[in-house]
Design a protein around this motif. Structure first.
Motif, PDB file in Angstrom:
ATOM      1  N   GLU A  23     -42.754  34.645  11.488  1.00  0.00           N
ATOM      2  CA  GLU A  23     -43.670  33.898  10.609  1.00  0.00           C
ATOM      3  C   GLU A  23     -44.924  34.712  10.301  1.00  0.00           C
ATOM      4  OE1 GLU A  23     -43.598  29.154  11.021  1.00  0.00           O
ATOM      5  OE2 GLU A  23     -44.080  30.199  12.871  1.00  0.00           O
ATOM      6  N   ARG A  24     -45.483  35.335  11.334  1.00  0.00           N
ATOM      7  CA  ARG A  24     -46.710  36.123  11.144  1.00  0.00           C
ATOM      8  C   ARG A  24     -46.473  37.269  10.182  1.00  0.00           C
ATOM      9  NH1 ARG A  24     -48.231  40.778  12.592  1.00  0.00           N
ATOM     10  NH2 ARG A  24     -46.679  41.092  14.225  1.00  0.00           N
ATOM     11  N   VAL A  25     -45.361  37.990  10.369  1.00  0.00           N
ATOM     12  CA  VAL A  25     -45.065  39.141   9.506  1.00  0.00           C
ATOM     13  C   VAL A  25     -44.792  38.674   8.077  1.00  0.00           C
ATOM     14  CG1 VAL A  25     -43.472  41.069   9.107  1.00  0.00           C
ATOM     15  CG2 VAL A  25     -44.236  40.542  11.436  1.00  0.00           C
ATOM     16  N   ILE A  26     -44.091  37.555   7.910  1.00  0.00           N
ATOM     17  CA  ILE A  26     -43.869  36.989   6.570  1.00  0.00           C
ATOM     18  C   ILE A  26     -45.200  36.732   5.888  1.00  0.00           C
ATOM     19  CG2 ILE A  26     -43.132  34.894   5.358  1.00  0.00           C
ATOM     20  CD1 ILE A  26     -40.693  34.806   7.208  1.00  0.00           C
ATOM     21  N   SER A  27     -46.145  36.155   6.647  1.00  0.00           N
ATOM     22  CA  SER A  27     -47.475  35.863   6.099  1.00  0.00           C
ATOM     23  C   SER A  27     -48.242  37.144   5.789  1.00  0.00           C
ATOM     24  CB  SER A  27     -48.254  35.000   7.099  1.00  0.00           C
ATOM     25  OG  SER A  27     -49.588  34.817   6.654  1.00  0.00           O
ATOM     26  N   ASP A  28     -48.247  38.093   6.739  1.00  0.00           N
ATOM     27  CA  ASP A  28     -49.007  39.342   6.566  1.00  0.00           C
ATOM     28  C   ASP A  28     -48.538  40.137   5.353  1.00  0.00           C
ATOM     29  OD1 ASP A  28     -50.446  38.685   8.794  1.00  0.00           O
ATOM     30  OD2 ASP A  28     -49.531  40.191  10.117  1.00  0.00           O
ATOM     31  N   TYR A  29     -47.222  40.143   5.109  1.00  0.00           N
ATOM     32  CA  TYR A  29     -46.662  40.943   4.020  1.00  0.00           C
ATOM     33  C   TYR A  29     -46.347  40.116   2.771  1.00  0.00           C
ATOM     34  CZ  TYR A  29     -46.310  44.847   7.280  1.00  0.00           C
ATOM     35  OH  TYR A  29     -46.601  45.865   8.171  1.00  0.00           O
ATOM     36  N   GLN A  30     -46.730  38.839   2.818  1.00  0.00           N
ATOM     37  CA  GLN A  30     -46.545  37.923   1.682  1.00  0.00           C
ATOM     38  C   GLN A  30     -45.084  37.891   1.204  1.00  0.00           C
ATOM     39  OE1 GLN A  30     -49.512  39.317  -1.106  1.00  0.00           O
ATOM     40  NE2 GLN A  30     -51.175  38.356   0.046  1.00  0.00           N
ATOM     41  N   LEU A  31     -44.188  37.762   2.161  1.00  0.00           N
ATOM     42  CA  LEU A  31     -42.759  37.669   1.856  1.00  0.00           C
ATOM     43  C   LEU A  31     -42.389  36.190   1.705  1.00  0.00           C
ATOM     44  CD1 LEU A  31     -41.538  40.260   4.530  1.00  0.00           C
ATOM     45  CD2 LEU A  31     -41.933  40.684   2.098  1.00  0.00           C
ATOM     46  N   ASP A  32     -42.899  35.585   0.652  1.00  0.00           N
ATOM     47  CA  ASP A  32     -42.916  34.128   0.526  1.00  0.00           C
ATOM     48  C   ASP A  32     -41.554  33.446   0.626  1.00  0.00           C
ATOM     49  OD1 ASP A  32     -45.661  34.373   0.226  1.00  0.00           O
ATOM     50  OD2 ASP A  32     -45.545  34.466  -1.962  1.00  0.00           O
ATOM     51  N   ASP A  33     -40.522  34.006   0.029  1.00  0.00           N
ATOM     52  CA  ASP A  33     -39.210  33.348   0.029  1.00  0.00           C
ATOM     53  C   ASP A  33     -38.312  33.824   1.165  1.00  0.00           C
ATOM     54  OD1 ASP A  33     -39.916  31.974  -2.291  1.00  0.00           O
ATOM     55  OD2 ASP A  33     -39.250  33.633  -3.572  1.00  0.00           O
ATOM     56  N   MET A  34     -38.861  34.641   2.058  1.00  0.00           N
ATOM     57  CA  MET A  34     -38.025  35.275   3.077  1.00  0.00           C
ATOM     58  C   MET A  34     -37.384  34.264   4.026  1.00  0.00           C
ATOM     59  SD  MET A  34     -36.624  37.942   4.323  1.00  0.00           S
ATOM     60  CE  MET A  34     -37.414  39.327   3.518  1.00  0.00           C
ATOM     61  N   GLY A  35     -38.126  33.256   4.455  1.00  0.00           N
ATOM     62  CA  GLY A  35     -37.575  32.270   5.390  1.00  0.00           C
ATOM     63  C   GLY A  35     -36.334  31.595   4.845  1.00  0.00           C
ATOM     64  N   GLU A  36     -36.413  31.151   3.601  1.00  0.00           N
ATOM     65  CA  GLU A  36     -35.278  30.490   2.965  1.00  0.00           C
ATOM     66  C   GLU A  36     -34.114  31.466   2.776  1.00  0.00           C
ATOM     67  OE1 GLU A  36     -34.331  28.248  -1.254  1.00  0.00           O
ATOM     68  OE2 GLU A  36     -36.392  28.240  -0.476  1.00  0.00           O
ATOM     69  N   THR A  37     -34.441  32.712   2.427  1.00  0.00           N
ATOM     70  CA  THR A  37     -33.397  33.727   2.231  1.00  0.00           C
ATOM     71  C   THR A  37     -32.659  34.005   3.535  1.00  0.00           C
ATOM     72  OG1 THR A  37     -34.680  34.756   0.456  1.00  0.00           O
ATOM     73  CG2 THR A  37     -32.955  36.099   1.468  1.00  0.00           C
ATOM     74  N   LEU A  38     -33.400  34.169   4.629  1.00  0.00           N
ATOM     75  CA  LEU A  38     -32.772  34.402   5.934  1.00  0.00           C
ATOM     76  C   LEU A  38     -31.841  33.246   6.308  1.00  0.00           C
ATOM     77  CD1 LEU A  38     -35.836  35.754   7.974  1.00  0.00           C
ATOM     78  CD2 LEU A  38     -33.902  37.096   7.120  1.00  0.00           C
ATOM     79  N   GLU A  39     -32.324  32.041   6.091  1.00  0.00           N
ATOM     80  CA  GLU A  39     -31.532  30.859   6.425  1.00  0.00           C
ATOM     81  C   GLU A  39     -30.244  30.823   5.608  1.00  0.00           C
ATOM     82  OE1 GLU A  39     -32.094  26.024   6.071  1.00  0.00           O
ATOM     83  OE2 GLU A  39     -33.855  27.264   6.485  1.00  0.00           O
ATOM     84  N   THR A  40     -30.356  31.093   4.320  1.00  0.00           N
ATOM     85  CA  THR A  40     -29.196  31.061   3.426  1.00  0.00           C
ATOM     86  C   THR A  40     -28.163  32.110   3.816  1.00  0.00           C
ATOM     87  OG1 THR A  40     -30.567  30.255   1.601  1.00  0.00           O
ATOM     88  CG2 THR A  40     -28.464  31.277   1.013  1.00  0.00           C
TER      89      THR A  40
END
Length: 197
Positions: free
Chosen positions: A5-22
């Motif tokens: 979560e922290r790295v997603i926020s730091d690098y502004q990887l906004d859709d990454m969580g949903e992409t990983l889940e998919t």
């Protein structure tokens, strides 16, 4: 907050969580293992770091740079050259490497922070194989580090004659039934020898 979560926020990887889940649950056209998801995530982190540094990106450069930074078969000399090249681009290499995540971190993020369930016999076997691969890689890295230090000490005290060098560790497995030979990583990733599958 998890590391992912922290790295997603730091690098502004906004859709990454949903992409990983998919990709993990197979809702996309293909299904990724946890290790593949970690590599996918880390390459996105590297790409963002390069873009933020306004580095010129050639086709395939992110994938190759990531391999040079993380692949255990890459020599320490080549890895150092890669890190120096990134530093010249203005990238904080130590921070970048700290921000890379493991497949365990991806698993924790998906199951505990996104509440995704994805357990089966295949996943269980895959998880065990991934843990075994990590254990072997750590031992290989340790062997390389100890060998490098020992040789450097012998060279520096003039007990051996040796110029600049690299130490490589290559563990192979030979199947006695069919005679095939595999790098141990490939054998584990494939789930065993072809003659037994």
């Amino acid at each position: 907050m998890s590391k992912v979560e922290r790295v997603i926020s730091d690098y502004q990887l906004d859709d990454m969580g949903e992409t990983l889940e998919t990709y993990w649950t197979g809702e996309a056209d293909e299904q990724y293992s946890l290790r593949e998801l970690a590599d996918f995530f880390n390459r996105a982190v590297l790409r963002t770091a390069l873009e933020q540094a306004n580095a010129s990106l050639l086709s395939g450069e992110v994938e190759n740079t990531y391999r040079l930074l993380t692949d255990t078969t890459v020599s320490s000399g080549i890895r150092a050259e890669t890190e120096n090249s990134l530093a010249r681009e203005g990238i904080d290499v130590e921070r970048l490497k700290r921000d890379f995540v493991s497949h365990q971190a991806i698993h924790t993020y998906l199951t505990k922070y996104r509440d995704v369930s994805h357990e089966s016999e295949t996943d269980d076997a895959e998880t065990h194989r991934e843990k075994a691969t990590d254990t072997i890689r750590r031992l290989q890295n340790r062997t390389v580090a100890v060998t490098e230090t020992t040789l450097e000490n012998l060279r520096n005290t003039e007990r051996i004659a040796l110029s600049d060098f690299d130490v490589l560790s290559d563990v192979r497995v030979v199947c006695n039934s069919c005679g095939r030979s595999y790098p141990v990583d490939d054998l584990l990733e494939a789930g065993g020898c072809e003659c037994e599958r």
